[in-house]
Scaffold this motif. Structure first.
Motif, PDB file in Angstrom:
ATOM      1  N   GLY A   9     -57.106   6.332 -49.087  1.00 56.09           N
ATOM      2  CA  GLY A   9     -56.803   5.033 -49.457  1.00 56.09           C
ATOM      3  C   GLY A   9     -58.892   4.735 -49.360  1.00 56.09           C
ATOM      4  O   GLY A   9     -59.129   3.690 -50.194  1.00 56.09           O
ATOM      5  N   ASP A  10     -59.839   5.498 -49.318  1.00 55.54           N
ATOM      6  CA  ASP A  10     -60.589   4.660 -49.495  1.00 55.54           C
ATOM      7  C   ASP A  10     -61.347   5.298 -50.984  1.00 55.54           C
ATOM      8  O   ASP A  10     -62.445   5.461 -51.472  1.00 55.54           O
ATOM      9  CB  ASP A  10     -62.608   5.714 -48.585  1.00 55.54           C
ATOM     10  N   ARG A  11     -60.507   5.843 -51.809  1.00 55.94           N
ATOM     11  CA  ARG A  11     -60.265   6.731 -53.547  1.00 55.94           C
ATOM     12  C   ARG A  11     -60.040   6.326 -54.083  1.00 55.94           C
ATOM     13  O   ARG A  11     -59.861   6.041 -54.963  1.00 55.94           O
ATOM     14  CB  ARG A  11     -60.536   7.819 -53.604  1.00 55.94           C
ATOM     15  N   PRO A  60     -61.238  15.623 -53.495  1.00 53.04           N
ATOM     16  CA  PRO A  60     -60.035  15.972 -52.644  1.00 53.04           C
ATOM     17  C   PRO A  60     -59.641  14.755 -53.071  1.00 53.04           C
ATOM     18  O   PRO A  60     -60.162  13.665 -52.590  1.00 53.04           O
ATOM     19  CB  PRO A  60     -59.836  16.302 -51.320  1.00 53.04           C
ATOM     20  N   TRP A  61     -58.302  14.426 -53.599  1.00 52.26           N
ATOM     21  CA  TRP A  61     -57.532  13.204 -53.943  1.00 52.26           C
ATOM     22  C   TRP A  61     -56.297  12.848 -53.120  1.00 52.26           C
ATOM     23  O   TRP A  61     -55.743  11.796 -52.390  1.00 52.26           O
ATOM     24  CB  TRP A  61     -57.448  12.825 -55.713  1.00 52.26           C
ATOM     25  N   SER A  62     -55.327  13.670 -53.473  1.00 54.85           N
ATOM     26  CA  SER A  62     -54.255  12.784 -52.708  1.00 54.85           C
ATOM     27  C   SER A  62     -53.686  15.073 -51.923  1.00 54.85           C
ATOM     28  O   SER A  62     -54.022  15.282 -52.502  1.00 54.85           O
ATOM     29  CB  SER A  62     -53.250  12.528 -54.106  1.00 54.85           C
ATOM     30  N   ALA A  66     -44.271   2.239 -52.347  1.00 58.05           N
ATOM     31  CA  ALA A  66     -45.736   2.340 -51.335  1.00 58.05           C
ATOM     32  C   ALA A  66     -45.792   2.104 -49.719  1.00 58.05           C
ATOM     33  O   ALA A  66     -45.025   1.207 -49.710  1.00 58.05           O
ATOM     34  CB  ALA A  66     -47.122   1.957 -52.445  1.00 58.05           C
ATOM     35  N   GLU A  67     -47.250   2.693 -49.009  1.00 57.96           N
ATOM     36  CA  GLU A  67     -46.928   2.143 -47.900  1.00 57.96           C
ATOM     37  C   GLU A  67     -48.728   2.578 -47.390  1.00 57.96           C
ATOM     38  O   GLU A  67     -49.186   3.397 -48.200  1.00 57.96           O
ATOM     39  CB  GLU A  67     -46.068   1.936 -46.711  1.00 57.96           C
ATOM     40  N   ALA A  68     -48.854   2.433 -45.969  1.00 54.99           N
ATOM     41  CA  ALA A  68     -49.662   2.730 -45.825  1.00 54.99           C
ATOM     42  C   ALA A  68     -49.724   3.288 -44.919  1.00 54.99           C
ATOM     43  O   ALA A  68     -48.311   3.124 -43.637  1.00 54.99           O
ATOM     44  CB  ALA A  68     -50.592   1.138 -45.528  1.00 54.99           C
ATOM     45  N   THR A  69     -50.669   4.395 -44.180  1.00 49.61           N
ATOM     46  CA  THR A  69     -50.486   5.467 -42.812  1.00 49.61           C
ATOM     47  C   THR A  69     -52.107   5.594 -42.690  1.00 49.61           C
ATOM     48  O   THR A  69     -52.879   5.047 -43.817  1.00 49.61           O
ATOM     49  CB  THR A  69     -49.590   6.377 -43.578  1.00 49.61           C
ATOM     50  N   VAL A  70     -52.204   6.403 -41.669  1.00 48.35           N
ATOM     51  CA  VAL A  70     -53.469   6.835 -40.980  1.00 48.35           C
ATOM     52  C   VAL A  70     -53.026   8.560 -41.062  1.00 48.35           C
ATOM     53  O   VAL A  70     -52.006   9.281 -41.456  1.00 48.35           O
ATOM     54  CB  VAL A  70     -53.683   6.690 -40.241  1.00 48.35           C
ATOM     55  N   ALA A  71     -54.817   9.199 -41.490  1.00 46.60           N
ATOM     56  CA  ALA A  71     -54.457  10.416 -41.450  1.00 46.60           C
ATOM     57  C   ALA A  71     -54.497  11.043 -39.809  1.00 46.60           C
ATOM     58  O   ALA A  71     -55.357  11.405 -39.743  1.00 46.60           O
ATOM     59  CB  ALA A  71     -55.247  11.096 -42.158  1.00 46.60           C
ATOM     60  N   ASP A  72     -53.535  12.404 -40.041  1.00 48.16           N
ATOM     61  CA  ASP A  72     -53.545  13.023 -38.981  1.00 48.16           C
ATOM     62  C   ASP A  72     -53.985  14.216 -39.547  1.00 48.16           C
ATOM     63  O   ASP A  72     -55.063  14.592 -40.078  1.00 48.16           O
ATOM     64  CB  ASP A  72     -52.047  13.632 -38.837  1.00 48.16           C
ATOM     65  N   PRO A  73     -54.658  15.047 -38.051  1.00 51.62           N
ATOM     66  CA  PRO A  73     -55.652  15.954 -38.181  1.00 51.62           C
ATOM     67  C   PRO A  73     -55.583  17.187 -39.237  1.00 51.62           C
ATOM     68  O   PRO A  73     -55.845  17.419 -39.835  1.00 51.62           O
ATOM     69  CB  PRO A  73     -55.593  16.916 -36.748  1.00 51.62           C
ATOM     70  N   GLU A  74     -54.569  16.840 -39.385  1.00 51.61           N
ATOM     71  CA  GLU A  74     -54.030  17.970 -41.035  1.00 51.61           C
ATOM     72  C   GLU A  74     -54.302  17.793 -41.739  1.00 51.61           C
ATOM     73  O   GLU A  74     -55.050  18.200 -42.871  1.00 51.61           O
ATOM     74  CB  GLU A  74     -52.425  18.550 -41.141  1.00 51.61           C
ATOM     75  N   LYS A  75     -54.001  16.040 -42.294  1.00 52.12           N
ATOM     76  CA  LYS A  75     -54.132  15.595 -43.622  1.00 52.12           C
ATOM     77  C   LYS A  75     -55.531  14.998 -44.056  1.00 52.12           C
ATOM     78  O   LYS A  75     -56.119  15.515 -44.573  1.00 52.12           O
ATOM     79  CB  LYS A  75     -53.391  14.717 -44.037  1.00 52.12           C
ATOM     80  N   ALA A  76     -55.962  14.734 -42.753  1.00 50.40           N
ATOM     81  CA  ALA A  76     -58.014  14.492 -42.870  1.00 50.40           C
ATOM     82  C   ALA A  76     -58.866  16.052 -43.547  1.00 50.40           C
ATOM     83  O   ALA A  76     -59.494  15.877 -43.520  1.00 50.40           O
ATOM     84  CB  ALA A  76     -58.183  14.106 -40.706  1.00 50.40           C
ATOM     85  N   LEU A 133     -57.334  18.770 -44.762  1.00 53.22           N
ATOM     86  CA  LEU A 133     -57.148  18.596 -46.034  1.00 53.22           C
ATOM     87  C   LEU A 133     -58.006  17.451 -47.190  1.00 53.22           C
ATOM     88  O   LEU A 133     -58.939  17.896 -48.645  1.00 53.22           O
ATOM     89  CB  LEU A 133     -55.413  18.870 -46.714  1.00 53.22           C
ATOM     90  N   LEU A 134     -57.762  16.379 -46.623  1.00 50.97           N
ATOM     91  CA  LEU A 134     -58.804  15.109 -47.484  1.00 50.97           C
ATOM     92  C   LEU A 134     -59.802  14.554 -47.975  1.00 50.97           C
ATOM     93  O   LEU A 134     -60.301  14.193 -48.184  1.00 50.97           O
ATOM     94  CB  LEU A 134     -57.261  14.196 -47.692  1.00 50.97           C
ATOM     95  N   ASP A 135     -60.320  15.649 -46.344  1.00 50.82           N
ATOM     96  CA  ASP A 135     -61.853  15.890 -46.042  1.00 50.82           C
ATOM     97  C   ASP A 135     -61.981  13.673 -45.385  1.00 50.82           C
ATOM     98  O   ASP A 135     -63.235  13.395 -46.026  1.00 50.82           O
ATOM     99  CB  ASP A 135     -62.694  15.425 -47.714  1.00 50.82           C
ATOM    100  N   VAL A 136     -61.223  13.413 -44.643  1.00 51.17           N
ATOM    101  CA  VAL A 136     -61.620  12.098 -44.306  1.00 51.17           C
ATOM    102  C   VAL A 136     -61.880  12.166 -42.601  1.00 51.17           C
ATOM    103  O   VAL A 136     -61.098  13.237 -41.878  1.00 51.17           O
ATOM    104  CB  VAL A 136     -60.449  10.629 -44.422  1.00 51.17           C
ATOM    105  N   ALA A 137     -61.661  10.856 -42.019  1.00 54.59           N
ATOM    106  CA  ALA A 137     -61.766  10.883 -40.587  1.00 54.59           C
ATOM    107  C   ALA A 137     -60.330  10.680 -40.349  1.00 54.59           C
ATOM    108  O   ALA A 137     -59.215  10.443 -40.404  1.00 54.59           O
ATOM    109  CB  ALA A 137     -62.373  10.081 -40.497  1.00 54.59           C
ATOM    110  N   VAL A 138     -60.051  11.485 -39.113  1.00 50.75           N
ATOM    111  CA  VAL A 138     -58.969  11.323 -38.053  1.00 50.75           C
ATOM    112  C   VAL A 138     -58.713   9.663 -38.238  1.00 50.75           C
ATOM    113  O   VAL A 138     -59.640   9.315 -37.390  1.00 50.75           O
ATOM    114  CB  VAL A 138     -58.849  12.239 -36.971  1.00 50.75           C
ATOM    115  N   GLY A 139     -57.188   9.211 -38.847  1.00 50.48           N
ATOM    116  CA  GLY A 139     -56.880   7.822 -37.955  1.00 50.48           C
ATOM    117  C   GLY A 139     -57.430   7.860 -39.657  1.00 50.48           C
ATOM    118  O   GLY A 139     -57.301   5.798 -39.996  1.00 50.48           O
TER     119      GLY A 139
END
Length: 262
Positions: A234-236, A145-147, A189-199, A201-207
């Motif tokens: 952000g980690d990929r 999962p990438w984006s 382009a800007e930075a944000t953090v993953a909410d539960p739904e996006k986390a 889908l993208l296989d990342v931690a919430v936040g």
């Protein structure tokens, strides 16, 4: 890698030498993302340096994304990020990765006509609630999962992509096959953090960190072709900018336009 001291006669600082030696160690030992590096005490013994030097070198490597440090657990090889030039080009993720020989696939979550949300209507030049084509895809690069991207298009434009299989194909290629081409656009382009739904889908931690790419593109007739928002892990991935000297007034205008999209 055999234990070895650094060159104290070198003009390069000790931490700089150690940083490069650690990169060599990772490559020569075939270490992969998640593999644990020797602890600080062991690195001091291996290279004959102080703990201060070790910590400086590790801090530099962490800043460069080579390693990640976890308090109480140690230092690990970090997943390597892929540079993307999507911010300053009109290409898409599929085109960017295909040029590198990397496979891109998609799980299509939405591909239908919907009423235009308020935040989409103005960029697309339609009234809120007017029918637009929306395509939401979870994108995978090399099977990972990438984006998460959502693209909106005026109904007349997007109709070309409504009944097309986009699991392995490029949306831009589909549009181009129907004579639809974007010739200019504005992206931010800007930075944000993953909410539960996006986390999930993208296989990342919430936040966890996400990079958000927003875009509006236009055809030769100055009519909007599409607008999209894409959340990248952000980690990929990281966005890469190419810079050049230019007239300050032009730079200011583009700076203002980009921030107007955020």
């Amino acid at each position: 890698m055999a234990d070895t001291a650094l060159d104290r006669r070198s003009p390069h600082p000790m931490y700089h030498q150690l940083k490069h030696r650690l990169v060599e160690m990772i490559e020569e030992d075939g270490l992969r993302a998640g593999d644990l590096l020797p602890g600080e005490h062991r690195l001091c013994e291996m290279f004959g340096v102080s703990r201060t030097v070790v910590r400086q070198a590790l801090a530099q490597l962490e800043h460069e994304g080579v390693v990640s440090r976890v308090r109480g657990k140690g230092t690990f090889v970090a997943p390597q990020k892929v540079s993307e030039t999507l911010v300053h080009t009109l290409g898409g993720l599929h085109e960017e990765m295909a040029a590198r020989g990397v496979s891109v696939t998609s799980r299509v979550l939405r591909q239908r006509v919907e009423p235009a949300p308020d935040e989409v209507a103005d960029p697309l030049g339609v009234a809120p609630g007017d029918p637009v084509v929306v395509i939401e895809r979870l994108r995978f690069v090399g099977g990972e999962p990438w984006s998460l991207s959502t693209t909106w298009m005026p109904e007349e434009t997007g109709a070309a992509a409504l009944d097309v299989d986009l699991t392995e194909g490029s949306l831009y290629a589909v549009l181009a096959a129907h004579g639809i081409h974007a010739v200019r656009g504005v992206r931010s382009a800007e930075a944000t953090v993953a909410d539960p739904e996006k986390a999930k889908l993208l296989d990342v931690a919430v936040g966890g960190p996400l990079l958000v790419l927003r875009s509006v593109s236009y055809g030769a007739d100055e009519r909007p072709v599409e607008c999209f928002v894409a959340y990248h892990r952000g980690d990929r991935s990281r966005f890469e900018f190419q810079l050049s000297a230019e007239d300050p007034s032009t730079a200011q205008l583009r700076h203002t336009a980009v921030h107007g999209l955020a």
